[in-house]
Design a protein around this motif. Structure first.
Motif, PDB file in Angstrom:
ATOM      1  N   PRO A  67       0.807  -1.224   0.000  1.00  0.00           N
ATOM      2  CA  PRO A  67       0.000   0.000   0.000  1.00  0.00           C
ATOM      3  C   PRO A  67       0.842   1.276   0.000  1.00  0.00           C
ATOM      4  CG  PRO A  67      -0.821  -1.558   1.626  1.00  0.00           C
ATOM      5  CD  PRO A  67       0.498  -2.085   1.152  1.00  0.00           C
ATOM      6  N   SER A  68       1.952   1.272   0.741  1.00  0.00           N
ATOM      7  CA  SER A  68       2.783   2.474   0.794  1.00  0.00           C
ATOM      8  C   SER A  68       3.410   2.756  -0.568  1.00  0.00           C
ATOM      9  CB  SER A  68       3.870   2.336   1.865  1.00  0.00           C
ATOM     10  OG  SER A  68       4.714   1.231   1.595  1.00  0.00           O
ATOM     11  N   ALA A  69       3.825   1.699  -1.275  1.00  0.00           N
ATOM     12  CA  ALA A  69       4.367   1.883  -2.622  1.00  0.00           C
ATOM     13  C   ALA A  69       3.284   2.398  -3.560  1.00  0.00           C
ATOM     14  CB  ALA A  69       4.941   0.573  -3.145  1.00  0.00           C
ATOM     15  N   PHE A  70       2.069   1.895  -3.403  1.00  0.00           N
ATOM     16  CA  PHE A  70       0.968   2.361  -4.246  1.00  0.00           C
ATOM     17  C   PHE A  70       0.762   3.864  -4.088  1.00  0.00           C
ATOM     18  CE2 PHE A  70      -3.473   3.428  -4.974  1.00  0.00           C
ATOM     19  CZ  PHE A  70      -3.712   2.850  -6.213  1.00  0.00           C
ATOM     20  N   MET A  71       0.700   4.311  -2.841  1.00  0.00           N
ATOM     21  CA  MET A  71       0.506   5.739  -2.602  1.00  0.00           C
ATOM     22  C   MET A  71       1.655   6.557  -3.165  1.00  0.00           C
ATOM     23  SD  MET A  71       1.414   8.604  -0.715  1.00  0.00           S
ATOM     24  CE  MET A  71       2.322   8.009   0.710  1.00  0.00           C
ATOM     25  N   GLY A  72       2.879   6.096  -2.916  1.00  0.00           N
ATOM     26  CA  GLY A  72       4.046   6.852  -3.346  1.00  0.00           C
ATOM     27  C   GLY A  72       4.160   6.980  -4.853  1.00  0.00           C
ATOM     28  N   ARG A  83       1.671   6.372  -7.074  1.00  0.00           N
ATOM     29  CA  ARG A  83       0.442   6.984  -7.608  1.00  0.00           C
ATOM     30  C   ARG A  83       0.544   8.499  -7.604  1.00  0.00           C
ATOM     31  NH1 ARG A  83      -3.467   9.257  -9.377  1.00  0.00           N
ATOM     32  NH2 ARG A  83      -5.668   8.798  -8.971  1.00  0.00           N
ATOM     33  N   THR A  84       1.154   9.058  -6.551  1.00  0.00           N
ATOM     34  CA  THR A  84       1.235  10.515  -6.411  1.00  0.00           C
ATOM     35  C   THR A  84       2.583  11.076  -6.835  1.00  0.00           C
ATOM     36  OG1 THR A  84       1.937  10.352  -4.097  1.00  0.00           O
ATOM     37  CG2 THR A  84      -0.435  10.469  -4.517  1.00  0.00           C
ATOM     38  N   LEU A  85       3.484  10.209  -7.365  1.00  0.00           N
ATOM     39  CA  LEU A  85       4.840  10.633  -7.752  1.00  0.00           C
ATOM     40  C   LEU A  85       5.530  11.343  -6.583  1.00  0.00           C
ATOM     41  CD1 LEU A  85       4.139  11.906 -11.397  1.00  0.00           C
ATOM     42  CD2 LEU A  85       4.653   9.583 -10.599  1.00  0.00           C
ATOM     43  N   LEU A  86       5.420  10.726  -5.406  1.00  0.00           N
ATOM     44  CA  LEU A  86       5.888  11.325  -4.159  1.00  0.00           C
ATOM     45  C   LEU A  86       7.389  11.614  -4.197  1.00  0.00           C
ATOM     46  CD1 LEU A  86       4.951  11.993  -1.201  1.00  0.00           C
ATOM     47  CD2 LEU A  86       5.735   9.696  -0.598  1.00  0.00           C
ATOM     48  N   ASN A  87       7.757  12.842  -3.883  1.00  0.00           N
ATOM     49  CA  ASN A  87       9.154  13.281  -3.790  1.00  0.00           C
ATOM     50  C   ASN A  87       9.935  13.088  -5.093  1.00  0.00           C
ATOM     51  OD1 ASN A  87       8.852  13.994  -1.055  1.00  0.00           O
ATOM     52  ND2 ASN A  87       9.316  11.906  -0.391  1.00  0.00           N
ATOM     53  N   MET A  88       9.243  13.149  -6.213  1.00  0.00           N
ATOM     54  CA  MET A  88       9.918  12.975  -7.500  1.00  0.00           C
ATOM     55  C   MET A  88      10.206  14.299  -8.196  1.00  0.00           C
ATOM     56  SD  MET A  88       8.128   9.515  -9.018  1.00  0.00           S
ATOM     57  CE  MET A  88       8.009   8.042  -7.997  1.00  0.00           C
ATOM     58  N   GLU A  89       9.953  15.414  -7.489  1.00  0.00           N
ATOM     59  CA  GLU A  89      10.242  16.723  -8.072  1.00  0.00           C
ATOM     60  C   GLU A  89      11.739  17.000  -8.132  1.00  0.00           C
ATOM     61  OE1 GLU A  89       6.480  17.073  -5.528  1.00  0.00           O
ATOM     62  OE2 GLU A  89       8.525  16.348  -5.254  1.00  0.00           O
ATOM     63  N   LYS A  90      12.119  17.751  -9.107  1.00  0.00           N
ATOM     64  CA  LYS A  90      13.474  18.297  -9.163  1.00  0.00           C
ATOM     65  C   LYS A  90      13.387  19.607  -9.935  1.00  0.00           C
ATOM     66  CE  LYS A  90      18.299  17.343 -10.273  1.00  0.00           C
ATOM     67  NZ  LYS A  90      19.258  16.382 -10.880  1.00  0.00           N
ATOM     68  N   GLY A  91      13.241  20.673  -9.206  1.00  0.00           N
ATOM     69  CA  GLY A  91      13.072  21.966  -9.861  1.00  0.00           C
ATOM     70  C   GLY A  91      11.617  22.251 -10.138  1.00  0.00           C
ATOM     71  N   GLY A  92      11.106  21.790 -11.271  1.00  0.00           N
ATOM     72  CA  GLY A  92       9.727  22.054 -11.655  1.00  0.00           C
ATOM     73  C   GLY A  92       8.716  21.343 -10.778  1.00  0.00           C
ATOM     74  N   LYS A  93       7.546  21.937 -10.668  1.00  0.00           N
ATOM     75  CA  LYS A  93       6.479  21.392  -9.838  1.00  0.00           C
ATOM     76  C   LYS A  93       5.762  20.261 -10.572  1.00  0.00           C
ATOM     77  CE  LYS A  93       2.270  22.788  -7.390  1.00  0.00           C
ATOM     78  NZ  LYS A  93       1.333  23.914  -7.127  1.00  0.00           N
ATOM     79  N   ILE A  94       5.463  19.181  -9.856  1.00  0.00           N
ATOM     80  CA  ILE A  94       4.680  18.088 -10.427  1.00  0.00           C
ATOM     81  C   ILE A  94       3.206  18.469 -10.378  1.00  0.00           C
ATOM     82  CG2 ILE A  94       3.897  15.707 -10.059  1.00  0.00           C
ATOM     83  CD1 ILE A  94       6.702  14.968  -9.280  1.00  0.00           C
ATOM     84  N   VAL A  95       2.561  18.478 -11.529  1.00  0.00           N
ATOM     85  CA  VAL A  95       1.160  18.906 -11.617  1.00  0.00           C
ATOM     86  C   VAL A  95       0.228  17.746 -11.966  1.00  0.00           C
ATOM     87  CG1 VAL A  95       1.719  21.290 -12.189  1.00  0.00           C
ATOM     88  CG2 VAL A  95       1.528  19.609 -14.022  1.00  0.00           C
ATOM     89  N   HIS A  96       0.785  16.609 -12.394  1.00  0.00           N
ATOM     90  CA  HIS A  96      -0.042  15.450 -12.746  1.00  0.00           C
ATOM     91  C   HIS A  96       0.486  14.214 -12.030  1.00  0.00           C
ATOM     92  CE1 HIS A  96      -2.213  17.613 -15.883  1.00  0.00           C
ATOM     93  NE2 HIS A  96      -1.052  18.044 -16.335  1.00  0.00           N
ATOM     94  N   CYS A  97      -0.431  13.439 -11.463  1.00  0.00           N
ATOM     95  CA  CYS A  97      -0.058  12.176 -10.821  1.00  0.00           C
ATOM     96  C   CYS A  97      -0.053  11.053 -11.861  1.00  0.00           C
ATOM     97  CB  CYS A  97      -1.049  11.840  -9.712  1.00  0.00           C
ATOM     98  SG  CYS A  97      -0.987  12.970  -8.299  1.00  0.00           S
ATOM     99  N   LEU A  98       0.411   9.896 -11.427  1.00  0.00           N
ATOM    100  CA  LEU A  98       0.307   8.707 -12.260  1.00  0.00           C
ATOM    101  C   LEU A  98      -1.179   8.359 -12.373  1.00  0.00           C
ATOM    102  CD1 LEU A  98       2.203   6.526 -13.601  1.00  0.00           C
ATOM    103  CD2 LEU A  98       1.854   5.187 -11.524  1.00  0.00           C
ATOM    104  N   PRO A  99      -1.725   8.222 -13.578  1.00  0.00           N
ATOM    105  CA  PRO A  99      -3.154   7.913 -13.721  1.00  0.00           C
ATOM    106  C   PRO A  99      -3.545   6.664 -12.943  1.00  0.00           C
ATOM    107  CG  PRO A  99      -2.211   8.475 -15.855  1.00  0.00           C
ATOM    108  CD  PRO A  99      -1.056   8.374 -14.884  1.00  0.00           C
ATOM    109  N   LYS A 100      -4.719   6.698 -12.316  1.00  0.00           N
ATOM    110  CA  LYS A 100      -5.127   5.595 -11.448  1.00  0.00           C
ATOM    111  C   LYS A 100      -5.250   4.273 -12.190  1.00  0.00           C
ATOM    112  CE  LYS A 100     -10.061   6.733 -11.784  1.00  0.00           C
ATOM    113  NZ  LYS A 100     -11.276   7.137 -11.011  1.00  0.00           N
ATOM    114  N   GLU A 101      -5.558   4.328 -13.486  1.00  0.00           N
ATOM    115  CA  GLU A 101      -5.676   3.090 -14.242  1.00  0.00           C
ATOM    116  C   GLU A 101      -4.322   2.501 -14.640  1.00  0.00           C
ATOM    117  OE1 GLU A 101      -6.303   6.546 -17.200  1.00  0.00           O
ATOM    118  OE2 GLU A 101      -6.856   6.037 -15.130  1.00  0.00           O
ATOM    119  N   ASP A 102      -3.249   3.227 -14.325  1.00  0.00           N
ATOM    120  CA  ASP A 102      -1.907   2.780 -14.706  1.00  0.00           C
ATOM    121  C   ASP A 102      -1.101   2.209 -13.547  1.00  0.00           C
ATOM    122  OD1 ASP A 102      -2.455   3.543 -17.259  1.00  0.00           O
ATOM    123  OD2 ASP A 102      -1.187   5.325 -17.265  1.00  0.00           O
TER     124      ASP A 102
END
Length: 511
Positions: free
Chosen positions: A250-255, A257-276
């Motif tokens: 479950p923790s991997a799913f959340m991380g 799904r939301t692209l947790l802490n994957m920013e570098k400079g630019g802001k993340i505006v889209h998550c991984l689509p739920k169907e993916d």
């Protein structure tokens, strides 16, 4: 986006991947992403499309009816090593079949591939194995061999140098691989591997145990690509846009799904689509998932009868734990002599690392029995299921499949597995986690300790020794681990391999 990829020549594929999952990245990141591909493509000329056929080769066929993919003109690869005869090949048939794509780079990716093959075989689905490292003489193999050599050297150095481990390797294996830049780099590098997928049937499900496989399959236009993510720590390194991602917790799913802490400079505006993305549970072989009750009962029986506590020590693919194993053997020496503990050490195919451990065992007068024949190793393990086991047993096999799968066989007859928190973190056996090799592995130990089938990471010698003493002299920790393995089993946590195969064979086509 995938239609755009298919219309572009291979040397221009990268131009459509500048917004991973719809998120902007810097021009600097795009420029850096091309470095690995440029280095490999300059050193090794790109291959033409590989014409692949399937052969019934080796133990992986005998165990799971896995058909290995080889080049049609590679007569050497088609020779049976036992009989010396040329094996008959067949065309790849997408009907009721999957391709399991992996890389013989370390042991983890292959072990996951075997788990998938085991589940597919049990479900009546034909598994084809595509190993990018198996195509001798190709730029595909040469590129991966180069990168694997660097990874192994750094992994081994991280166990020798605290400074290198803390300030360089831990950062590379967590922060550097975490951001979306890493996803772009993988996509770029994977262009080297497209030739392995170009002539495969586009409608056959491709299950990728490594993102280089997944990305290359997507770029080659395959319709149904499943990317298996092993790590609990969210790392963009594992993301393959255009595929369906599976995770084990479950923790991997959340991380992811939301692209947790994957920013570098630019802001993340889209998550991984739920169907993916789908949480499947742990990727475990049928042979282990189906015998959990019996194996746990045997462990409790041995404990009740005061039999030697069986510890399975398993060497990782990079071979970084030789000195750690030597320390464990020396600490357990008196326990072994008193028949309170027994060590089963799988060195994999690491002859060089075995020589290091052997020197320490010999110098400390620790006697051992060697097992180097695959046939006799299997016979000994089968007997050990019902017979008493004492002393130290060392397993060393030249064959890569045997090197990996020996650990799987030994798990069933062992009481506790001593391992770094790698892909083995998710297997249904009580586990003592030793120091990780890369910060990304830390979350494997966190997962094991939280669901109750393993310890926290014992990264200091004093803690490791204290755990060994407790596990040998007392039964309560072992009983706790077993209780939670049985609880997890009832919850279906160890059925991830089955679920991945179901997803691969029933899912919608990729975007």
């Amino acid at each position: 986006m995938k239609e755009d990829i298919k219309q572009l020549p291979q040397n221009q594929v990268s131009s459509v991947y500048d917004r991973p999952f719809g998120n902007p990245v810097s021009k600097h990141a795009l420029k850096n992403a091309q470095k690995a591909f440029k280095m490999c493509s300059k050193m090794f000329k790109l291959d033409d499309a590989l014409d692949l056929v399937a052969i019934p080769k080796g133990e992986v066929y005998r165990d799971f009816k896995v058909m290995t993919l080889v080049r049609r003109n590679d007569t050497e690869a088609m020779i049976d090593s036992e009989t010396g005869k040329t094996l008959k090949y067949e065309e790849v048939n997408p009907k009721k079949a999957i391709v399991i794509g992996t890389i013989r780079m370390g042991f983890g990716h292959w072990r996951i591939a075997i788990a998938l093959a085991s589940a597919a075989h049990k479900m009546g689905i034909k598994p084809y194995l595509l190993d990018l490292m198996s195509f001798n003489g190709t730029s595909i193999k040469k590129s991966i061999k180069l990168l694997e050599g660097l990874y192994n050297k750094f992994s081994q150095l991280s166990q020798k140098s605290q400074f290198f481990n803390k300030y360089i390797w831990e950062k590379i294996t967590s922060e550097t691989n975490a951001t979306l830049d890493s996803s772009i780099q993988n996509r770029e590098l994977s262009r080297m591997f497209i030739p392995a997928f170009e002539k495969l049937p586009k409608n056959i499900p491709m299950v990728a145990a490594h993102p280089w496989v997944g990305n290359a399959a997507v770029l080659a236009g395959m319709d149904r690509v499943i990317s298996m993510i092993p790590d609990n720590l969210p790392l963009a390194f594992w993301l393959v846009e255009g595929s369906i991602h599976t995770v084990q917790s479950p923790s991997a799913f959340m991380g992811y799904r939301t692209l947790l802490n994957m920013e570098k400079g630019g802001k993340i505006v889209h998550c991984l689509p739920k169907e993916d993305i789908i949480e499947t549970g742990h990727y475990v072989d049928y042979e282990l998932a189906s015998t959990i009750k019996k194996d746990c009962a045997n462990r409790l029986k041995r404990a009740k009868e005061k039999k030697p506590r069986r510890f399975l020590l398993t060497m990782g693919g990079a071979g970084a734990q030789a000195l750690k194993f030597a320390d464990i053997a020396l600490y357990c020496k008196d326990y072994i002599a008193k028949k309170k503990a027994a060590l089963l050490i799988n060195m994999g195919d690491h002859e060089g690392r075995w020589q290091i451990l052997k020197e320490h065992l010999d110098n400390n007068d620790i006697h051992y029995t060697m097992h180097t024949s695959w046939k006799t190793s299997r016979a000994w393990i089968e007997k050990a299921d019902s017979e008493n086991v004492t002393g130290v047993h060392v397993f060393l096999h030249k064959d890569f499949y045997a090197a990996v799968y020996t650990t799987n066989l030994l798990m069933r007859i062992s009481d506790i597995m001593i391992t770094k928190p790698s892909e083995l973190s998710f297997y249904p056996i009580p586990k003592l986690f030793i120091q990780r090799v890369g910060r990304h592995e830390a979350w494997g130990a966190i997962r094991g300790s939280e669901i109750g089938d393993g310890t926290k990471e014992a990264d200091k010698t004093g803690i490791l020794h204290r755990l060994l003493t407790t596990l040998i002299e007392e039964d309560d920790l072992l009983e706790t681990f077993i209780k939670h393995i049985e609880i997890n089993d009832k919850a279906g946590i160890y059925l991830g391999a089955y679920n991945v195969v179901k997803i691969a064979t029933k899912t919608r086509p990729n975007k």
